[in-house]
Scaffold this active site. Structure first.
Site, PDB file in Angstrom:
ATOM      1  N   LYS A 199       0.978  -1.238   0.152  1.00 17.98           N
ATOM      2  CA  LYS A 199       0.058   0.097   0.210  1.00 17.98           C
ATOM      3  C   LYS A 199       0.895   1.303   0.177  1.00 17.98           C
ATOM      4  O   LYS A 199       1.822   1.449   0.706  1.00 17.98           O
ATOM      5  CB  LYS A 199      -0.911   0.131   1.217  1.00 17.98           C
ATOM      6  CG  LYS A 199      -2.006  -1.003   1.390  1.00 17.98           C
ATOM      7  CD  LYS A 199      -2.930  -0.759   2.380  1.00 17.98           C
ATOM      8  CE  LYS A 199      -3.416  -1.895   3.011  1.00 17.98           C
ATOM      9  NZ  LYS A 199      -2.915  -2.352   4.409  1.00 17.98           N
ATOM     10  N   GLY A 356      10.917  -6.704   8.450  1.00 19.75           N
ATOM     11  CA  GLY A 356       9.880  -7.302   7.798  1.00 19.75           C
ATOM     12  C   GLY A 356      10.044  -8.078   6.710  1.00 19.75           C
ATOM     13  O   GLY A 356      10.953  -8.951   6.817  1.00 19.75           O
ATOM     14  N   GLY A 379       8.289  -1.861  11.906  1.00 28.14           N
ATOM     15  CA  GLY A 379       7.694  -0.775  12.164  1.00 28.14           C
ATOM     16  C   GLY A 379       8.692   0.485  12.483  1.00 28.14           C
ATOM     17  O   GLY A 379       8.477   1.609  11.979  1.00 28.14           O
TER      18      GLY A 379
END
Length: 399
Positions: A199, A356, A379
């Protein structure tokens, strides 16, 4: 944010009780640890403290128990593995700041290590409750944060305790902030950043911030299709964020104004639908991004894009990468991510991989030892790239 923070080497820990925040949020399956990477990453700081005469009170969260006691998220399994790795007993507390933890912390001797129970069993932890912070701090003389993966959270055990104790970083956080901090403030050039993932909305501020710093920005993954749509390409059924088209146009214009080369895919590996299961067989073909069929969606970058992106990476002196180029969990759709990982491994540059999926890809593909630094926090590294202040680092003493 000031990245020049005091570390365990800048203070005298001998004879002191040290509250050490670790990232022991390890993956579990049927009550067993499936990867002890995060425990292993904490060992240098733990060993340093023990060898320099400190009594170590380690703490961490695991999972999201939301302030409730959940036996399946107990850190007892971590204490067992940590004991094996250290070659000494890790005393396990039955609570976080209760009678058992307090008694065991009080009795702890230099060279011994105690592990508190999951900090998120306490309702106040994620609210950064001052009372909980004060109780945690009362167990120790010093606070050391070595949990980069949680440094973007202002919780009692990651930031709040620093209001009550002298606070410094461990070796893991020191490495993260020295390497990533230098890359963002004083990079060797050309500086290339690669962003992937699904996204655009996840990386809005990262894109904006990096365009102020890089020479080349490469955008791949699902987020690339909104950028391509903003340029007028037909993207078929590819991932598309209609609300972010104007933003993508703004970023394309900003890159032009700043003289930053912004690279988007030239071709895409397309299929009629998303693979089901995710790693199952799928029929694909490669087409230019200007010719994606209306009934198909892009799931990876094609060969021409792999070459263009790889060439840009190989010419760089600093590279930061966050996010895969496609659905890399599927072997048929992994070529783009593999090509980027390989280019980083071959580059004569400082190479940094945000945590990640990109970190997982480098490790799975066997390139981890050829990368300068693989971040331990997904994050946290994203917020770092956004230029945000990370509470778990901001609270530490400056050098």
């Amino acid at each position: 944010m000031n990245y020049n923070k005091k570390s365990v080497e800048d203070i005298d820990v001998r004879g002191k009780k040290v509250l050490l925040r670790c990232d022991f949020n390890v993956p579990l399956k049927a009550g067993q640890i499936t990867s002890d990477k995060r425990i292993v990453a904490a060992l240098p700081t733990i060993r340093y403290l023990l060898e320099h005469g400190a009594a170590v009170i380690a703490c961490s969260h695991m999972g999201k128990p939301k302030g409730e006691w959940k036996p399946e998220l107990s850190l007892a399994v971590v204490a067992k593995r940590l004991s094996e790795l250290l070659g000494q007993e890790v005393i396990m507390a039955r609570d976080v700041v209760g009678e058992d933890a307090k008694a065991k912390a009080a009795a702890l001797q230099p060279g011994q290590i105690l592990l508190l129970e999951n900090t998120r069993f306490m309702k106040g932890e994620t609210k950064n409750d001052p009372e909980l912070s004060k109780e945690l701090a009362s167990l120790a003389d010093l606070y050391v944060n070595d949990a980069f993966g949680s440094a973007h959270r202002a919780h009692s055990s990651t930031a709040g305790v620093a209001d009550y104790l002298p606070a410094v970083c461990g070796f893991l956080i020191q490495k993260e902030i020295s390497i990533m901090g230098k890359a963002l403030t004083d990079p060797a050039r050309p500086f290339v950043a690669i962003l992937g993932g699904a996204k655009v909305s996840d990386k809005l501020n990262v894109i904006n911030n990096l365009l102020e710093k890089v020479d080349t920005l490469i955008i791949g993954g699902g987020m690339a299709y909104t950028f391509l749509a903003a340029q007028g390409c037909g993207i078929g059924k590819s991932l598309f964020d209609a609300e972010k088209v104007d933003y993508c146009r703004e970023m394309l214009q900003k890159a032009k104004d700043k003289g930053v080369q912004l690279l988007l895919p030239e071709d895409a590996v397309v299929a009629a639908g998303f693979p089901d299961p995710i790693d199952g067989p799928i029929e694909t073909k490669t087409v230019p991004v200007t010719a994606i069929p209306g009934d198909m969606l892009g799931l990876d970058i094609g060969e021409a894009s792999r070459k263009t992106f790889g060439d840009a990476v190989r010419k760089a002196k600093t590279v930061v990468w966050n996010g895969p180029m496609g659905v890399f969990e599927n072997p048929t759709l992994a070529a783009g991510t593999i090509a980027v990982a390989q280019a980083l491994a071959e580059a004569d540059a400082i190479t940094i991989v945000g945590g990640g999926d990109s970190a997982a890809a480098c490790e799975q593909l066997g390139f981890a030892d050829k990368i300068t630094h693989i971040s331990t926090g997904g994050g946290a590294s994203l917020e770092f790239l956004e230029g945000l202040e990370l509470p778990g680092i901001a609270c530490l003493e400056d050098k």
